[in-house]
Design a protein around this motif. Structure first.
Motif, PDB file in Angstrom:
ATOM      1  N   GLY A   1      35.411  37.730  37.548  1.00  0.00           N
ATOM      2  CA  GLY A   1      36.407  38.560  36.886  1.00  0.00           C
ATOM      3  C   GLY A   1      35.706  39.608  36.063  1.00  0.00           C
ATOM      4  N   LEU A   2      36.484  40.625  35.704  1.00  0.00           N
ATOM      5  CA  LEU A   2      35.898  41.694  34.914  1.00  0.00           C
ATOM      6  C   LEU A   2      36.415  41.562  33.491  1.00  0.00           C
ATOM      7  N   GLU A   3      35.509  41.487  32.526  1.00  0.00           N
ATOM      8  CA  GLU A   3      35.948  41.446  31.135  1.00  0.00           C
ATOM      9  C   GLU A   3      36.744  42.713  30.834  1.00  0.00           C
ATOM     10  N   GLY A   4      37.879  42.525  30.164  1.00  0.00           N
ATOM     11  CA  GLY A   4      38.708  43.694  29.850  1.00  0.00           C
ATOM     12  C   GLY A   4      39.644  44.066  30.987  1.00  0.00           C
ATOM     13  N   TYR A   5      39.354  43.608  32.174  1.00  0.00           N
ATOM     14  CA  TYR A   5      40.244  43.839  33.320  1.00  0.00           C
ATOM     15  C   TYR A   5      40.332  42.544  34.124  1.00  0.00           C
ATOM     16  N   THR A   6      40.730  41.476  33.457  1.00  0.00           N
ATOM     17  CA  THR A   6      40.744  40.181  34.132  1.00  0.00           C
ATOM     18  C   THR A   6      41.796  40.177  35.233  1.00  0.00           C
ATOM     19  N   ASN A   7      41.650  39.219  36.111  1.00  0.00           N
ATOM     20  CA  ASN A   7      42.620  39.116  37.207  1.00  0.00           C
ATOM     21  C   ASN A   7      44.035  38.958  36.666  1.00  0.00           C
TER      22      ASN A   7
END
Ligand SMILES: Cc1cc2nc3c(=O)[nH]c(=O)nc-3n(C[C@H](O)[C@H](O)[C@H](O)COP(=O)(O)OP(=O)(O)OC[C@H]3O[C@@H](n4cnc5c(N)ncnc54)[C@H](O)[C@@H]3O)c2cc1C
Ligand code: SF4
Ligand code: SF4
Ligand code: SF4
Lengths: 578, 377
Positions: A557-563
């Motif tokens: 996942g992307l921190e700040g743009y979580t799933n």
């Protein structure tokens, strides 16, 4: 999380947004969203007064996060993140929604639809903020040492400047000697100082510095780590020795190659047809008369723009489109040097546009006064070099004679060759240097970030980045020094926390994320809890998100743009407007 | 056919004087300023460019240098101080040398010693002729016609006139071949040459194009005085010698005397003025003086002066003084004509109107061609 209090602030951007988007309607719709504690509009959200009011609102309403619907984040993301921090909330609890470029400007004639689109986008922004969590920057301690690759004048000057600031420098030069190209030029414009003399002065200074280590005949063969803390390996060209170094920043100053014409290009290869660098090597030996292969030279014809500003053609599918910018001045200056040897020599300059910009214009005028003749040739009809009966003849259309063709007899034809990118595949591979369309190393932004690259901590300078005169090469190398030193002297770098993160529970190391990642070394395979999992190096990850969709286990996942955030945003976008 | 240029042509021309040819950046400011350049277009810039490139053929075929009257406006407007007006002057000298098939013209321009030597030689030759063949020296009263009988002088006149005319016409022929050859493709019917002939005489007599130059008309006026004074003198001594050189003292209002006075006054005034101008180097166009410019003016002034002296001595009844100044006068006039008319600056008086004439012929031919083959035929 449901308990979060979100503030939605809508900007008119003067009328840039509100002329085409019904902001009041957007405000009313957004106000009803769950989690939104307050929704307000502003004439200019970025103005000092508006920011003050937003800060007041954040504090009074005890908000946890905010959404600002305004212009592109490229313009004001940092402005509003800073404002969020001043108000006391985490800067990553701020979401920017672009309703100017994406609504008002894109849909000028569909006010209703633009308004509806704005409502949906702001709702998505709210959804994003509601699921957001406070994040902190990644801080990396920097190693106060720098690597400079290439000891041309740009690299040497960079090394001295870094050393001036107390930063240890490793200067690595591939060739046996330092100085790069300039020692071959003899007297150089603008002040006729000898290239070799300039290099010698710099070398003396470098020798006196205790904090500069110079490696000649050496190459950089490995780079690991990230900005502020790189580990590099330097190997002697003969392979005998290898040294490991730790540096915080890397300055690349590997220079250019003079363009080498193909056989037959403007007669190249025939006796009497030489390139500008070749001619420059003939000049210093000449006294009283210019001689070429034991014949006196009476007539010289220069052909400009050889290897620069090329048009695409079948036989040249990858033309050099750029202007090499140094060559007009260098050719005019060369003509002055030649006239200094023999004032009676006839010199014709066949040019396309005379680009002796800035102070070099004086040299252009001076060359005329010293007998040089300048003829402009049409872009689509370059000169032709022939040898009828063994004597060189340059045929050219003279624009000022209405395009009529004339033949100029020549003893020497000098091809004013441009600068070409230097062949440097190994280094590009080791440093992962971005190469631009013209083949030179690419900066992030030609105007605003001219010496930084996509690789944090790796800077480019001098003619390696694109054609430059020596003064320009040095200026750019000093710019690279100041950018590099800024991060080394501060002692640390803060990196964005918006990077990929692996859920090691879910990950079973298939390697897909590593394959998808465009950044070297960002994804590593590590052992953890008795199994192999992926590890994303937070300093090397750029947060592009390339790895997220390819993971079959949804473990990245992307921190700040979580799933979860992205899914909630999609839901908010598609939900009907009532 | 691709023309093969001559590198360094501008260096050759520089021997004839001129501005700084290679300093010119071909901006065209001079052409835009030139009051003469409007209709023919392009000069002085085009001439300078031909010199830069080394296009001798086009230069030889150019009329433009003769259409320039050296007002100097171009030189004042040139942003590079390349002195285009002076280059036009040098082009005229160079062309005069080129038209001249004997090659002497070039010599005289390039070497002052050649020019002065030639003048001295012809002058001495003239003195020698008088020394050997003069008539009886009557000392009782002035009998110039006995000392130098008109019929003999007249014969000499005609021989010299014939030689000069031959030289000028043959050079003019060469000039017209180059010029008309440069307008390739346009057929010029012979009748056109005849029809345009009046243009030659009109320009010859009035130099009228000059009036198109801006600024005070005094330069045109001075030149007009110079030319008419000179022509009057020529007519008097060649065609009208038998009435002009008489021992009888005709009344003051007699036409030969009036014309003589006009010519002498005009020539003295103008040469004096020009000499002063060149000495002071006041205005741009007089800043550069080539030796030939001086020789030209000095000879002219001396010719007028000695002519007046002959007249004065005769009126005063001083026989020996009259005879000797007469010989001196001849020793100046003859070389002035022989050296300066076909080979030097006096040639301009012929080439200028001739160029205007050729320009008219060319224009006529071009107009006929543009009317289409059916009408032109
Ligand atoms: C004919 C000619 C005349 C010129 N005259 C003038 C003039 O009069 N005035 C002027 O201002 N400019 C002039 N220039 C431009 C000038 O040469 C450049 O601006 C200058 O050389 C750029 O310096 P640099 O250090 O960036 O590159 P370079 O001089 O090319 O130096 C690059 C150095 O990097 C080294 N290097 C390359 N790859 C590696 C690697 N992988 N590892 C280690 N080392 C490496 C090279 O060996 C070289 O020593 C002229 C150029 C030409 C072609
Ligand atoms: S600097 Fe001049 S010669 Fe070089 S590429 Fe540009 S226009 Fe051509
Ligand atoms: S004004 Fe001067 S520089 Fe410009 S074209 Fe004329 S002579 Fe050349
Ligand atoms: S001197 Fe006068 S007439 Fe001659 S080219 Fe210059 S502006 Fe024209």
């Amino acid at each position: 999380m449901i308990g979060k209090r979100i503030g939605a602030f809508l900007c008119h951007c003067g009328g840039n947004i509100s002329d085409y988007v019904d902001e009041e309607k957007v405000r009313a719709a957004v106000e009803k969203e769950s989690g939104v504690a307050v929704a307000k509009t502003f004439l200019f959200a970025c103005s000092e007064a508006s920011q003050e009011e937003m800060i007041r609102t954040i504090r009074e309403e005890k908000l946890d996060g905010i959404v600002i619907a305004s212009c592109s984040p490229k313009l004001h993301l940092d402005t509003f993140r800073a404002m969020a921090r001043r108000s006391g909330i985490n800067r990553y609890m701020y979401t920017q929604v672009n309703v100017r470029e994406q609504c008002s400007w894109a849909h000028r004639h569909e006010r209703e639809e633009a308004t509806e689109k704005a409502i949906r986008l702001v709702r998505a922004g709210v959804a994003h903020s509601r699921l957001g969590v406070p994040l902190t920057d990644l801080r990396i301690e920097t190693t106060p040492a720098a690597l400079v690759v290439g000891a041309g004048v740009a690299g040497m000057r960079a090394a001295l400047a870094l050393s001036d600031m107390g930063i240890a420098v490793y200067l690595v030069e591939q060739a046996a000697r330092v100085g790069g190209r300039v020692p071959a030029w003899g007297k150089m414009f603008p002040n006729d100082r000898e290239g070799a003399e300039i290099v010698d002065t710099l070398l003396q200074a470098i020798r006196r510095r205790e904090n500069i280590t110079l490696f000649t005949g050496a190459e950089v063969v490995e780079k690991r780590g990230s900005v502020g803390d790189f580990s590099v390996k330097v190997r002697a060209a003969d392979g005998t020795e290898e040294i490991a170094l730790r540096v915080g920043a890397i300055v690349v100053a590997t220079g250019f190659d003079p363009y080498l014409p193909a056989a037959g290009e403007f007669g190249y290869g025939a006796p009497g047809v030489v390139t500008l660098p070749e001619f420059r090597e003939l000049l210093p030996a000449a006294e009283g008369k210019l001689r070429y292969r034991d014949r006196e030279v009476r007539n010289i014809v220069y052909i400009y723009c050889v290897g620069s500003r090329q048009a695409a053609a079948k036989e040249n599918p990858r033309p050099n489109l750029y202007c090499s910018r140094y060559c007009c001045t260098a050719a005019v200056h060369t003509a002055l040097l030649a006239a200094g040897v023999d004032a009676g020599v006839n010199q014709y300059h066949l040019y396309r546009d005379m680009r002796t910009y800035g102070k070099n214009e004086i040299l252009f005028e001076e060359a005329g006064r010293k007998g040089s003749v300048f003829l402009r040739y049409p872009d689509d009809a370059p000169p032709v070099v022939e040898r009828p009966g063994g004597e060189l003849l340059v045929r050219v259309r003279d624009v000022l004679l209405g395009g009529e063709e004339i033949g100029i007899p020549a003893d020497l034809v000098v091809l004013v060759t441009g600068m070409a990118p230097r062949e440097n595949a190994n280094l590009v591979n080791v440093l992962k240097l971005p190469v631009g369309a013209g083949g030179f190393f690419n900066e992030i932004h030609p105007k605003l970030r001219p010496v930084e690259t996509m690789i944090d901590g790796v800077f480019i300078s001098g003619a390696a980045q694109g054609p430059k005169t020596l003064a320009e090469s040095v200026a750019s190398s000093l710019a690279a020094v100041s950018k590099g030193a800024a991060l080394l002297l501060k002692g640390y770098v803060d990196l964005s926390p918006l990077v990929a993160k692996v859920d090691t529970e879910a990950c079973a190391w298939c390697g897909e994320c590593g394959n998808a990642c465009p950044y070297d070394g960002a994804v590593e395979r590590v052992r953890q809890g008795g199994k192999e999992v992926a590890y994303v190096h937070p300093a090397l990850c750029k947060g592009c998100g390339g790895c997220v969709p390819v993971c079959p286990a949804e473990a990245v996942g992307l921190e700040g743009y979580t799933n979860d955030q992205v899914k909630a945003m999609i839901d908010a976008l598609v939900r009907e407007i009532v | 056919m691709t023309y093969r240029v001559e590198p360094g042509l501008h260096r050759d021309v520089a021997k004839f004087g001129g501005g700084d040819v290679t300093t010119c950046m071909n901006c065209g400011t001079c052409t835009a300023t030139c009051p003469q350049s409007a209709e023919t277009g392009g000069f002085p810039r085009r001439i300078i460019h031909l010199l830069q490139v080394g296009h001798r053929e086009k230069l030889a075929g150019s009329l433009e240098p003769w259409l320039c009257y050296y007002c100097g406006d171009c030189s004042e407007s040139c942003p590079r101080d390349a002195n285009p007006g002076e280059t036009m002057m040098a082009a005229r000298r160079y062309l005069t040398g080129m038209y001249d098939w004997t090659g002497l013209g070039k010599r005289f321009y390039v070497s002052t010693w050649w020019e002065i030597g030639a003048i001295a030689a012809v002058g001495l030759f003239t003195v020698g002729l008088f020394a050997l063949f003069h008539g009886p020296v009557v000392t009782g009263r002035v009998e110039l016609n006995t000392f130098a009988p008109v019929k003999w002088v007249e014969i000499g006149d005609w021989i010299m006139g014939g030689v000069l005319a031959f030289l000028l016409l043959s050079n003019g022929w060469r000039m017209s071949r180059w010029v008309m050859g440069a307008g390739k493709g346009v057929d010029v019917p012979f009748s056109l040459y005849l029809r345009k002939l009046p243009a030659f005489f009109a320009h010859f007599a009035t130099q009228k194009r000059w009036r198109e130059c801006e600024g005070p008309k005094t330069r045109w006026l001075k030149h007009f005085l110079l030319v008419t004074g000179y022509l009057t003198m020529m007519m008097l001594v060649i065609v009208g010698l038998r009435w002009f050189q008489t021992d009888e003292i005709v009344p003051f209002y007699h036409p030969t005397r009036l014309l003589g006075y006009y010519a002498a006054a005009a020539l003295l005034y103008v040469t004096g003025d020009f000499l002063l101008g060149r000495l002071r180097r006041k205005d741009g166009i007089h800043k550069h003086s080539e030796p030939t410019d001086w020789v030209f003016l000095v000879l002219l002034g001396l010719a007028a002066l000695t002519g007046i002296l002959v007249h004065a001595f005769r009126l005063l009844g001083l026989p020996l003084a009259t005879y000797s100044t007469y010989v001196a006068h001849m020793a100046i006039v003859v070389p002035m004509l022989v050296v300066e008319v076909p080979f030097g600056k006096w040639g301009h008086m012929f080439y200028r109107p001739f160029a205007a004439y050729l320009a008219a012929v060319k224009q006529g031919a071009a107009e006929a061609a543009s009317l289409g083959p059916s009408r032109a035929a």
